[in-house]
Design an enzyme around this catalytic site. Sequence first.
Site, short mmCIF file in Angstrom:
data_model
loop_
_atom_site.label_atom_id
_atom_site.label_comp_id
_atom_site.label_asym_id
_atom_site.label_seq_id
_atom_site.Cartn_x
_atom_site.Cartn_y
_atom_site.Cartn_z
N GLU A 1 0.82 -1.22 0.00
CA GLU A 1 0.00 0.00 0.00
C GLU A 1 0.85 1.27 0.00
OE1 GLU A 1 -3.25 0.66 -0.20
OE2 GLU A 1 -3.75 -1.43 -0.53
N SER A 2 1.86 1.32 0.85
CA SER A 2 2.56 2.60 1.05
C SER A 2 4.07 2.52 1.03
CB SER A 2 2.13 3.19 2.39
OG SER A 2 2.59 2.35 3.46
#
Length: 465
Positions: free
Chosen positions: A319-320
Amino acid sequence: MKNTAITLIFLLIFTVFGFQCTVFERTEKIDFWENPVLLDLDEITKRGYIRAIVDNSSTSYYIYRGRRMGYEFEMLKNLASTLNVRLHLIVKSDIQEAFQLLNRGKADIIAMNLEVSEERKQFAAFTKPLGTMGTVIVQKKGKTPVESPFDLHGKVIHIQKGAIYEAQLCSLQNAMGVEFAIMEEQGNGDAFINKVLREEIEYTVVDKVVATVNASFNPELHVGMEISPKADVAWAIRTNSPQLEQAVNDWIAKKEKSGYIRTVYAKYFQNSNNHYFRNNSQYSSLGGNRISPYDDIIKAGADNLGWDWRLLASLVYKESGFDTTATSDKGAMGLLQLMPVTTERFGVENPNDPMQSLIGGVNFLKYLDKFWRQRVPDNTERLKFVLASYNVGHGHVEDAWRLALKYGSNPQSWDSVAGFLKLKSDPKYFNDPVVKSGYAKGNVAVSYVQDVLLLYDSYRTLVSP
């Protein structure tokens, strides 16, 4: 004292039986290479992924700050992209076992920079050379350095099991008439060098480039004489896979011409500072056992979910990249890239706060798990539905579930539902009466699930629970 006693015992045994290489040669019949499984590039392309055997070492394959890295890894990733397939990795240090897996159809390529020898040619075919490597004696400074074969007289040399080093040492022994003992053990070059530094063993033999890189940031390490001059190294492929062999050779030729192979080689073998930090960082699978600065809160969140913490870490990285300030073009923010509607629903006031993001993301994942629990009772299958829902929204995944039900496929099987999720970009399917959420790039969500699970497999293999 313990090491001295062990060495004296070895010397006593070898004095009785002689220092001949034949004393330690394997005598069992090695027939795993006979009649290898028929599996070539067409079948690999059809199934959508290639399986490669690599070593977990500071130059081959490891995890650093959540990222998969390494010389072989980067090369294989590029090759897989060229072949338009995904890359599945198998981590092994036992070279003989690697050849067994290859010929039994459990792997498709051995990417270990193997020295090509006549003996090994009966086990597998070899690609075009990817470079050259020599081998050297390594010891700790403070003792008389080994500079000639006669300095090895009466010594015990510990080497990687199944490596070319045994044959090289035996050749040296027979040619020079010097007597020494060879002990084969499991492990790779890095592991044996660390044993030398910890004084668990006195001598080992490793590839010269691996010894040189390690010596550049370990001043106590002495790189001694060459056991063998430079020879071609290559990757191994089944002897009955001519399509794959040709494709890999074409790829090597193209990448050599472009300079790509030289660039990747320099990155991992010629930058000692980067090598030192990657090898010794607490966020490296080689030097520590942490994936990110947020491992503790990830572990707490995983306990709340009932997940392996490395699985949740894989999702966070996907995700990040562990960047708390990450923001997508759609407005998703923080470690778990929460959308504004999600932050509001689960009470997250500051999505850039790592703790709040983890709590909000975990609560959302628990909601998704509950949503799918009755539809997909099997935990392993349901996990894939949850991951896809996290990426594309559970409404789109539910549409695919309804399509699977309508067309007679198994709605509890992710593979079945994933096939229909991919079809949600086709008007015939996203306009179907059972579809409630319309068009979706379902293939992206399917790839997302594969990416998270492949990364989790790497974390699970290289990072302790």
